[in-house]
Design an enzyme around this catalytic site. Structure first.
Site, PDB file in Angstrom:
ATOM      1  N   TYR A 440     -23.415 -79.536-103.432  1.00  0.00           N
ATOM      2  CA  TYR A 440     -22.289 -78.741-102.928  1.00  0.00           C
ATOM      3  C   TYR A 440     -21.310 -79.577-102.104  1.00  0.00           C
ATOM      4  O   TYR A 440     -21.700 -80.443-101.328  1.00  0.00           O
ATOM      5  CB  TYR A 440     -22.804 -77.650-101.991  1.00  0.00           C
ATOM      6  CG  TYR A 440     -23.122 -76.324-102.616  1.00  0.00           C
ATOM      7  CD1 TYR A 440     -22.405 -75.828-103.689  1.00  0.00           C
ATOM      8  CD2 TYR A 440     -24.149 -75.531-102.094  1.00  0.00           C
ATOM      9  CE1 TYR A 440     -22.703 -74.597-104.239  1.00  0.00           C
ATOM     10  CE2 TYR A 440     -24.454 -74.297-102.635  1.00  0.00           C
ATOM     11  CZ  TYR A 440     -23.733 -73.835-103.719  1.00  0.00           C
ATOM     12  OH  TYR A 440     -24.023 -72.617-104.255  1.00  0.00           O
ATOM     13  N   GLU A 441     -20.029 -79.218-102.211  1.00  0.00           N
ATOM     14  CA  GLU A 441     -18.971 -79.731-101.329  1.00  0.00           C
ATOM     15  C   GLU A 441     -18.930 -81.257-101.263  1.00  0.00           C
ATOM     16  O   GLU A 441     -18.681 -81.840-100.215  1.00  0.00           O
ATOM     17  CB  GLU A 441     -19.134 -79.158 -99.904  1.00  0.00           C
ATOM     18  CG  GLU A 441     -19.397 -77.678 -99.831  1.00  0.00           C
ATOM     19  CD  GLU A 441     -18.408 -76.853-100.648  1.00  0.00           C
ATOM     20  OE1 GLU A 441     -17.277 -77.293-100.874  1.00  0.00           O
ATOM     21  OE2 GLU A 441     -18.785 -75.761-101.086  1.00  0.00           O
ATOM     22  N   GLY A 442     -19.168 -81.879-102.386  1.00  0.00           N
ATOM     23  CA  GLY A 442     -19.208 -83.333-102.429  1.00  0.00           C
ATOM     24  C   GLY A 442     -20.638 -83.811-102.360  1.00  0.00           C
ATOM     25  O   GLY A 442     -21.349 -83.540-101.397  1.00  0.00           O
ATOM     26  N   GLN A 447     -20.134 -88.102-100.042  1.00  0.00           N
ATOM     27  CA  GLN A 447     -20.171 -88.099 -98.574  1.00  0.00           C
ATOM     28  C   GLN A 447     -20.362 -89.514 -98.039  1.00  0.00           C
ATOM     29  O   GLN A 447     -19.770 -89.894 -97.008  1.00  0.00           O
ATOM     30  CB  GLN A 447     -21.299 -87.197 -98.065  1.00  0.00           C
ATOM     31  CG  GLN A 447     -21.217 -85.750 -98.505  1.00  0.00           C
ATOM     32  CD  GLN A 447     -19.942 -85.068 -98.080  1.00  0.00           C
ATOM     33  OE1 GLN A 447     -19.462 -85.269 -96.974  1.00  0.00           O
ATOM     34  NE2 GLN A 447     -19.381 -84.263 -98.970  1.00  0.00           N
TER      35      GLN A 447
END
Length: 594
Positions: A440-442, A447
């Site tokens: 999720y979300e990268g 990250q």
């Protein structure tokens, strides 16, 4: 099998004893109302709601999943009724601006509530959870009219929000997106395209869904510099701000997923749907990062939630399950065998889960306090400094807390032996639900590139120094406390090494940019272990000075800090040579040789 219990004692320890939450609240505008009595009442009532209403639906959601019928999505049994209770009790509006109907409590308190909801039932918690990012995006980038129309309903909770980025051909590389937005005569836009993986994109829990959508204007430049951001509601608001006619946005199907079955992950079709521009044209990605950074901290909380849930369940099982005798002599002489918690390897698994869960709680709560300061401090210099520190910690929190959570969820399952593989215990569900968190979300790789490339190297190490100075000052303050030497001495060495590793990578990258990508994930994990070491050292320092009747609680904190430093922190010793090994061992293999 035991149900989820909110760890109120540990939550209060982190908030009040580690981070002086009362003083923090008093420093915020209007925050003096959030005194300990009110905060504890909120936590206790929130715990009851999560334990009695939300947690029992966790297995139900996994078993039933969501259903799709000609664009209509129905959530699992009990989900809608629980959401109605959530809204009616005022949980949705707790940490939002009173100007738009919120209760004005600190956002950090809302983060604690998010942890409780997520640990009880992550799939359910995603429905209201995604609305927070939509609200922050509107609050920071929307017009006054957009705020009055959409923010008031989102704050109340009668409408929910989504984030629509991903398309089938582009995930991380948003510069490739094809969804288009054509200007209409009335100042609105007509959006056409398809978005995938849209969590809570369609459901029956709220009366309207507000989609925050990335799309391209007809004359937009190529790549990420040509992306704009739009509000696309499921139902168009009428002149009074209530739901009006249905918009041309629909759910084409539900994704068939490994986990989080109780949350509707949708393919969303925009067929000339009416949308409204948020922020400047072609600056949508900048605006969307408000949503994404909120979601990244939210996903870090998902990691904490799965680590905590797995730990609680496996701890209860380990105390009850009888298998074999202790190697040091029987601990349950009147029974046929000893409980498995007496065996060192089971303790290793339990303590690893606990160390990662409680360490993640410290890190995430610390980040949530930074969010409060960033948004509410009246000192611009303080806001900017806090924003930079938060930007540095966000990729660490998101990636490290989810990677270690997946390890923890698997260890929790392992404690059950073969029973962990059986659905009725809920451990294999926890593993399946947790797996998405590293994506999720990268992803973790994204990250890691963000941390090492953008946050550290592009600032010439200034963002790293901002945090290592905090660690250095803590170690200095504890220098005369010999009881803390076992924690501060290795922390001082690691703090120094962190900077040296960064310089080494930077010098290598000047010759070959691939060195950044080659080192990034190991660098992020190294950073995560050192960051949690700092928080565990702080916890130990607080526990050593505590004067209270609950001595066993504080003693266990010191022992857990010792376990972390002696058993988990040494993992950094393997990461250092891996980081220094360079890009050649990854890049020298020709594509045809794979």
């Amino acid at each position: 099998m035991s149900d989820y219990k909110v760890p109120l004692r540990d939550i209060q320890f982190v908030l009040y004893e580690m981070f002086d939450y009362q003083r923090h609240c008093e420093s915020l505008p209007g925050g003096d109302e959030a005194g300990p009595e009110l905060v504890n009442a909120v936590l206790e009532e929130g715990a009851k709601f999560c334990e009695k209403v939300i947690a029992p639906l966790n297995a139900v959601g996994d078993r039933e999943g969501c259903s799709w019928d000609d664009g209509v999505v129905t959530t699992p049994t009990g989900f809608k009724e629980a959401y109605d209770q959530y809204v009616e009790a005022g949980w949705a509006s707790m940490s939002h601006d009173p100007e738009f109907g919120g209760q004005g409590l600190p956002e950090s308190l809302g983060s604690v509530m998010s942890e409780m909801l997520g640990s009880a039932n992550w799939a359910w918690g995603m429905y209201p959870g995604l609305s927070h990012g939509a609200m922050k995006t509107l609050d920071q980038h929307g017009t006054d009219e957009q705020k009055q129309t959409y923010l008031t309903k989102l704050v109340e909770g009668v409408w929910t929000g989504t984030m629509c980025l991903t398309e089938a051909h582009c995930g991380t590389d948003l510069g490739m997106l094809r969804t288009k937005a054509d200007p209409a005569a009335d100042g609105s836009y007509k959006l056409s395209g398809t978005k995938i993986f849209i969590s809570a994109g369609e459901h029956d829990m709220a009366e309207n869904i507000v989609h925050i959508v990335l799309a391209r204007l007809p004359d937009a430049p190529e790549g990420t510099k040509g992306i704009s951001l739009f509000i696309v509601p499921k139902f168009l608001p009428d002149t009074d701000g209530n739901i009006g006619e249905r918009n041309n946005v629909s759910c084409g199907s539900l994704e068939h997923k490994m986990g989080i079955h109780g949350n509707a992950t949708c393919v969303m079709n925009f067929d000339g749907a009416t949308g409204y521009l948020i922020g400047p044209a072609n600056r949508g990605l900048n605006c969307m990062f408000t949503f994404m950074n909120t979601a990244r901290l939210g996903t870090a909380t998902q990691g904490l939630a799965h680590a905590e849930l797995g730990y609680q369940k496996s701890l209860a099982y380990a105390k009850d399950r009888l298998q074999m005798r202790s190697l040091s002599g029987s601990k349950n002489p009147n029974g046929p065998a000893d409980p498995i918690i007496v065996h060192p390897d089971v303790r290793r698994m339990l303590m690893t889960q606990r160390a990662f869960a409680e360490g993640a709680r410290m890190l995430i709560y610390y980040a949530s306090l930074l969010v409060d300061v960033e948004h509410h401090s009246e000192d611009e210099a303080v806001r900017n400094e806090t924003s930079e520190l938060l930007a540095f910690l966000t990729p660490i929190a998101k990636a490290f807390c989810t990677e270690t959570a997946f390890e923890s969820a698997n260890l929790g399952m392992q404690c059950f032996g073969g029973h962990g593989y059986i659905a009725e215990w809920g451990m294999e569900q926890n593993v399946r639900d947790c797996r998405i968190s590293t994506l999720y979300e990268g992803t973790t790789g994204i990250q890691a590139l963000d941390l090492l490339g953008r946050k550290v190297l592009m600032t010439q190490g200034e963002s790293l120094k901002r945090f290592t100075k905090i660690v250095h000052k803590f170690c200095q303050a504890e220098a005369e406390n010999t009881e803390m030497n076992e924690f501060t001495q290795p922390l001082v060495e690691l703090n120094k090494e962190w900077g040296e590793l960064t310089m080494h990578i930077g010098l290598m990258a000047m010759e070959n940019p691939d060195e950044v990508g080659a080192a990034s994930v190991d660098y992020l994990m190294y950073s995560g272990y050192v960051t949690l070491a700092y928080f565990w050292a702080r916890a130990a320092a607080v526990a050593m000075q505590a004067e209270a009747e609950d001595k066993s609680f504080y003693q266990s904190k010191i022992k857990m800090a010792r376990f972390y430093f002696q058993r988990l922190l040494p993992r950094t010793r393997g990461l250092v040579p891996s980081i220094k090994s360079g890009a050649a061992n990854l890049m020298d293999l020709e594509e045809a040789e794979f």
